[in-house]
Design an enzyme around this catalytic site. Structure first.
Site, PDB file in Angstrom:
ATOM      1  N   ASP A  11       0.835  -1.198   0.000  1.00 55.41           N
ATOM      2  CA  ASP A  11       0.000   0.000   0.000  1.00 55.41           C
ATOM      3  C   ASP A  11       0.874   1.254   0.000  1.00 55.41           C
ATOM      4  OD1 ASP A  11      -2.333   1.437  -0.001  1.00 55.41           O
ATOM      5  OD2 ASP A  11      -2.770   1.156   2.129  1.00 55.41           O
ATOM      6  N   ASN A  13       1.159   3.464  -2.977  1.00 57.67           N
ATOM      7  CA  ASN A  13       1.597   3.937  -4.298  1.00 57.67           C
ATOM      8  C   ASN A  13       1.033   5.323  -4.612  1.00 57.67           C
ATOM      9  OD1 ASN A  13       2.705   1.395  -4.538  1.00 57.67           O
ATOM     10  ND2 ASN A  13       1.242   0.666  -6.078  1.00 57.67           N
ATOM     11  N   ARG A  15       0.080   7.723  -2.483  1.00 57.67           N
ATOM     12  CA  ARG A  15       0.736   8.771  -1.684  1.00 57.67           C
ATOM     13  C   ARG A  15       2.167   9.020  -2.158  1.00 57.67           C
ATOM     14  NH1 ARG A  15      -1.219   6.049   3.649  1.00 57.67           N
ATOM     15  NH2 ARG A  15      -1.834   4.535   2.069  1.00 57.67           N
ATOM     16  N   HIS A  28       2.105   3.545  -9.263  1.00 58.27           N
ATOM     17  CA  HIS A  28       1.884   2.105  -9.453  1.00 58.27           C
ATOM     18  C   HIS A  28       3.065   1.473 -10.204  1.00 58.27           C
ATOM     19  CE1 HIS A  28      -1.955   2.266  -7.596  1.00 58.27           C
ATOM     20  NE2 HIS A  28      -2.530   2.987  -8.535  1.00 58.27           N
ATOM     21  N   SER A  56      -7.665  -5.441  -5.407  1.00 60.58           N
ATOM     22  CA  SER A  56      -8.758  -5.984  -4.602  1.00 60.58           C
ATOM     23  C   SER A  56     -10.079  -5.843  -5.350  1.00 60.58           C
ATOM     24  CB  SER A  56      -8.838  -5.252  -3.257  1.00 60.58           C
ATOM     25  OG  SER A  56      -9.445  -3.984  -3.414  1.00 60.58           O
ATOM     26  N   LEU A 122      10.373 -20.691  -5.183  1.00 55.04           N
ATOM     27  CA  LEU A 122       9.496 -19.771  -4.444  1.00 55.04           C
ATOM     28  C   LEU A 122       8.125 -19.798  -5.109  1.00 55.04           C
ATOM     29  CD1 LEU A 122       9.727 -16.846  -2.497  1.00 55.04           C
ATOM     30  CD2 LEU A 122       8.926 -16.087  -4.696  1.00 55.04           C
ATOM     31  N   ARG A 168       2.130  -4.926   6.141  1.00 52.44           N
ATOM     32  CA  ARG A 168       1.413  -3.865   5.420  1.00 52.44           C
ATOM     33  C   ARG A 168       2.229  -2.590   5.468  1.00 52.44           C
ATOM     34  NH1 ARG A 168      -4.840  -2.470   4.571  1.00 52.44           N
ATOM     35  NH2 ARG A 168      -4.512  -0.697   3.203  1.00 52.44           N
ATOM     36  N   SER A 176      -8.084  -4.799   5.147  1.00 53.02           N
ATOM     37  CA  SER A 176      -8.669  -4.479   3.837  1.00 53.02           C
ATOM     38  C   SER A 176      -9.084  -5.724   3.039  1.00 53.02           C
ATOM     39  CB  SER A 176      -7.712  -3.595   3.023  1.00 53.02           C
ATOM     40  OG  SER A 176      -7.468  -2.378   3.689  1.00 53.02           O
TER      41      SER A 176
HETATM   42  C1  IPE Z   1      -5.407  -2.741  -0.272  1.00 50.89           C
HETATM   43  O1  IPE Z   1      -5.093  -1.404  -0.350  1.00 50.89           O
HETATM   44  C2  IPE Z   1      -5.429  -3.353  -1.650  1.00 50.89           C
HETATM   45  C3  IPE Z   1      -4.143  -3.500  -2.322  1.00 50.89           C
HETATM   46  C4  IPE Z   1      -2.984  -3.176  -1.796  1.00 50.89           C
HETATM   47  C5  IPE Z   1      -4.184  -4.062  -3.649  1.00 50.89           C
HETATM   48  P1  IPE Z   1      -6.217  -0.250  -0.450  1.00 50.89           P
HETATM   49  O2  IPE Z   1      -5.486   1.019  -0.557  1.00 50.89           O
HETATM   50  O3  IPE Z   1      -7.166  -0.596  -1.542  1.00 50.89           O
HETATM   51  O4  IPE Z   1      -6.968  -0.409   0.941  1.00 50.89           O
HETATM   52  P2  IPE Z   1      -7.778   0.682   1.782  1.00 50.89           P
HETATM   53  O5  IPE Z   1      -8.781   1.280   0.851  1.00 50.89           O
HETATM   54  O6  IPE Z   1      -6.802   1.687   2.255  1.00 50.89           O
HETATM   55  O7  IPE Z   1      -8.366  -0.092   2.909  1.00 50.89           O
HETATM   56  C1  IPE Z   2      -1.677   0.264  -3.356  1.00 56.25           C
HETATM   57  O1  IPE Z   2      -1.433   1.620  -3.380  1.00 56.25           O
HETATM   58  C2  IPE Z   2      -1.880  -0.300  -4.741  1.00 56.25           C
HETATM   59  C3  IPE Z   2      -3.274  -0.689  -5.049  1.00 56.25           C
HETATM   60  C4  IPE Z   2      -4.285  -0.604  -4.234  1.00 56.25           C
HETATM   61  C5  IPE Z   2      -3.511  -1.207  -6.391  1.00 56.25           C
HETATM   62  P1  IPE Z   2      -2.587   2.701  -3.294  1.00 56.25           P
HETATM   63  O2  IPE Z   2      -2.931   3.132  -4.678  1.00 56.25           O
HETATM   64  O3  IPE Z   2      -3.705   2.203  -2.469  1.00 56.25           O
HETATM   65  O4  IPE Z   2      -1.824   3.867  -2.531  1.00 56.25           O
HETATM   66  P2  IPE Z   2      -2.456   4.923  -1.539  1.00 56.25           P
HETATM   67  O5  IPE Z   2      -3.075   4.145  -0.411  1.00 56.25           O
HETATM   68  O6  IPE Z   2      -3.492   5.682  -2.305  1.00 56.25           O
HETATM   69  O7  IPE Z   2      -1.307   5.753  -1.093  1.00 56.25           O
HETATM   70 MG    MG Z   3      -4.114   2.390  -0.476  1.00 56.31          MG
END
Ligand code: IPE
Ligand code: IPE
Ligand code: MG
Length: 220
Positions: A11, A13, A15, A28, A56, A122, A168, A176
């Site tokens: 999580d 990407n 930000r 991403h 997700s 792996l 995480r 999540s």
């Molecule tokens: C969880 O991250 C899903 C993935 C990393 C693919 P999210 O960014 O979607 O989760 P929430 O919305 O913060 O709970």
């Molecule tokens: C996780 O990064 C990647 C996916 C959910 C695909 P985010 O895109 O959720 O990054 P933040 O949470 O907005 O920083």
């Molecule tokens: Mg996120």
């Protein structure tokens, strides 16, 4: 005991992109580069199974251009990186619902699974169009009794071990909808580092933190 089975919620990407003043798709892309690098490290660090959350069931609710960029990136990375992963002895397996995923992407996923099917160094489980509740519901529809072991056989990847450790990134302390059945007794490690910045040192720190834990599984 060191962690053999590791799951990661990658999580942060978005930000990271914001911090760097670049479009979210660039975040991403940077995140995908980090996946590649930490995967190499996992092989070296003795991790046997890695389960990564790439998309997700709830992520479809993001803006359409972000979803499109994620699909394109996912597809390109499968094609570009599978041969090298294969060389390194990585077995790939996708977990999640197939419904709703473009047929041409499903074909690539099937191709990568088939190509790497005999590898043993792996196991990489890629959670894509994945939701823990959907997984449990899909299993429950086919469940005809027999207890936990029989139920487990109906999950998307029955051969997947329960994660020893769930990591995480990005400071969020929540699950999540990830691996709800499988994380029942996993150790949890949260770090503020944003996924694209998650380094080998951060990975090693998480594994060390796990080493210091005492797992009791409800016993004395
Ligand atoms: C969880 O991250 C899903 C993935 C990393 C693919 P999210 O960014 O979607 O989760 P929430 O919305 O913060 O709970
Ligand atoms: C996780 O990064 C990647 C996916 C959910 C695909 P985010 O895109 O959720 O990054 P933040 O949470 O907005 O920083
Ligand atoms: Mg996120």
């Amino acid at each position: 005991m060191s962690a053999s089975y590791v799951a990661i919620i990658m999580d942060g990407n978005g930000r990271w992109a914001q911090q760097h003043g670049v479009p979210v798709s660039e975040g991403h892309r940077a995140g995908a580069d980090t996946v590649k690098a930490r995967l190499r490290d996992a092989v070296e660090l003795g991790v046997r199974e890695l389960t990564i959350y790439s998309f997700s069931t709830e992520n479809w609710s993001r803006p359409q251009d972000e979803v499109d960029a994620l699909m394109a990136l996912f597809s390109a990375r499968i094609i570009d990186e599978t041969p090298e992963l294969h060389e390194e002895g990585v077995r790939m397996r996708f977990v999640g619902r197939r419904e709703g995923v473009l047929p041409e992407l499903l074909e690539k996923m099937d191709w990568a699974e088939a190509k790497t099917a005999k590898n043993t160094r792996l196991k990489l489980f890629v959670a894509f169009n994945y939701g823990g509740r959907s997984e449990i519901l899909d299993a429950a529809e086919r469940y005809t009794g027999g207890g936990e072991e029989e139920f487990r056989k109906l999950l998307y990847a029955p051969e997947m071990h329960d994660p020893d450790l769930l990591i995480r990134t990005s400071g969020e302390q929540r699950i999540s909808n990830y691996l709800l059945w499988q994380v029942a007794y996993s150790e949890l490690h949260f770090t503020d580092v944003l996924w694209p910045d998650f380094s080998r040192e951060d990975f090693e720190e998480a594994l060390r933190a796990y080493d210091a834990r005492v797992r009791r599984f409800g016993g004395r």
